[in-house]
Design an enzyme around this catalytic site. Structure first.
Site, PDB file in Angstrom:
ATOM      1  N   LYS A  69      24.747  30.855 -14.465  1.00 22.33           N
ATOM      2  CA  LYS A  69      24.315  31.427 -13.544  1.00 22.33           C
ATOM      3  C   LYS A  69      23.073  32.367 -14.095  1.00 22.33           C
ATOM      4  O   LYS A  69      23.143  33.019 -14.909  1.00 22.33           O
ATOM      5  CB  LYS A  69      25.063  32.609 -12.802  1.00 22.33           C
ATOM      6  CG  LYS A  69      24.455  33.562 -11.727  1.00 22.33           C
ATOM      7  CD  LYS A  69      25.725  34.452 -11.362  1.00 22.33           C
ATOM      8  CE  LYS A  69      24.951  35.414 -10.078  1.00 22.33           C
ATOM      9  NZ  LYS A  69      26.046  36.184  -9.634  1.00 22.33           N
ATOM     10  N   LYS A 114      23.764  27.768 -10.624  1.00 28.12           N
ATOM     11  CA  LYS A 114      23.091  28.689  -9.703  1.00 28.12           C
ATOM     12  C   LYS A 114      21.927  29.248 -10.346  1.00 28.12           C
ATOM     13  O   LYS A 114      21.833  29.962 -11.519  1.00 28.12           O
ATOM     14  CB  LYS A 114      24.004  29.842  -9.363  1.00 28.12           C
ATOM     15  CG  LYS A 114      23.459  30.678  -8.370  1.00 28.12           C
ATOM     16  CD  LYS A 114      24.656  31.733  -7.991  1.00 28.12           C
ATOM     17  CE  LYS A 114      23.739  32.645  -6.788  1.00 28.12           C
ATOM     18  NZ  LYS A 114      24.600  33.873  -6.486  1.00 28.12           N
TER      19      LYS A 114
HETATM   20 ZN   LIG Z   1      27.345  40.385  -8.714  1.00 30.26          ZN
END
Ligand SMILES: [Zn+2]
Length: 325
Positions: free
Chosen positions: A194, A247
């Protein structure tokens, strides 16, 4: 002639379909839903995300029925509580908004795979994903809060736990917490890779989770890093992750491909709020063909190695794919 005639396979539309290497299916889709507590209105559109709404529990029922009817296999639920505090207690409250939403979802739409996003940022008053002390986001104390959150979500009936907060050791902590509580069969979809991305802006409007100080660069990844993504993914697998997420999606398709090739685990792509907002804005201006662009993007994620796609476009895509049959 010394050159290859690639166009031979492009001349007939039927033949083009026969040699097509990747196909987007409704089975690939995961639809993110925001559930709000104490909503005065049944549904409220997120200003920077046209077509995306905040649902009160009552109206969540209708939404879930529609998702199920469209053949979308899964939703991921995000709770937006009315009460926030420094430690994010509402994240694991027995009657917290997301716990209630999970119960409603299991009753309303038993065919759906119900995923729970496991993080603290919607629930903390400072908007960070962990416990804060002296302006610093602490790693290990945050793990305890996350474990409690994951267990409470499993107890409420979540089929998949999706931890997103990027503390080190979060998969291991959650895996052992779930196992100890008797949820050894509940899989973990880890937000393994992420990035600290500027594409999350509209989500923070939607989830009311903008950090009140600083940013998330001390725990989310530097967009410039590739090797680190492989290390993150490897660590999560070793700690017990069953599926890996990348992501955002659009600017990180190379990372999806590498993670898929390197580990052969199911990969999820999160087509995030800023990506959605860009497409919507251009489409509303008549600058692009929304349907064609969205289908091309999502097919690109599949080609890049994604097995599943979290996307706010999911309902539209399900309808479009249905029309094509
Ligand atoms: Zn968070």
């Amino acid at each position: 002639m010394s050159y290859e005639r690639h166009r031979r396979l492009r001349g007939h539309s039927g033949l083009r379909k026969m040699v097509r290497e990747h196909a987007l299916s409704v089975q690939d889709l995961i639809y993110p839903i925001f559930v709000v507590e104490g909503a005065e209105q049944p549904t409220k559109e997120v200003p920077s995300m046209p077509g995306v709404y905040h649902y009160s529990l009552k109206y969540l029922v209708e939404e879930l029925k529609e998702v199920q009817r469209l053949g979308i296999p899964s939703v991921i639920l995000f709770g937006v509580p009315t009460e926030k505090d420094p430690h994010g207690h509402q994240a694991y409250a027995e009657n917290g908004i997301v716990q209630q939403a999970i119960k409603v979802a299991k009753e309303t739409a038993p065919e759906l795979v119900i995923m729970a996003d496991t993080c603290l940022c919607q629930y903390t008053d400072h908007g960070h994903c962990g416990v804060v002390e002296n302006g610093k986001v602490l790693n290990d104390p945050s793990l305890n809060q996350l474990v409690k959150t994951a267990v409470s979500q499993a107890k409420a009936g979540a089929d998949v736990i999706a931890p997103s907060n990027m503390m080190d050791g979060f998969v291991e902590a959650i895996r052992s917490g779930l196992d100890e509580a008797g949820y050894e069969d509940i899989p973990i979809l880890s937000y393994a890779v992420k990035y600290a991305s500027s594409f999350y802006g509209p989500f923070r409007d939607a989830a009311h989770s903008t950090p009140q100080f600083g940013d998330r660069r001390t725990y989310q990844m530097d967009p410039a890093n590739r090797e680190e993504a492989l290390r993150e993914a490897r660590a999560d697998i070793e700690q017990g992750a069953d599926m890996l997420m990348v992501k955002p999606a659009m600017a990180y398709m190379d990372i999806m491909r590498e993670i898929k090739d390197e580990f052969q685990y199911p990969v999820a792509a999160y087509n995030v709020s800023g990506e959605y907002a860009m497409v919507k804005a251009a489409a509303q201006n008549g600058w692009i063909d929304e349907r064609e662009v969205v289908l091309e993007l999502l097919t690109g994620f599949k080609r890049a190695g994604a097995d599943m796609i979290l996307t706010y476009h999911a309902k539209d895509v399900a309808k479009w794919l249905g029309d094509d049959k």
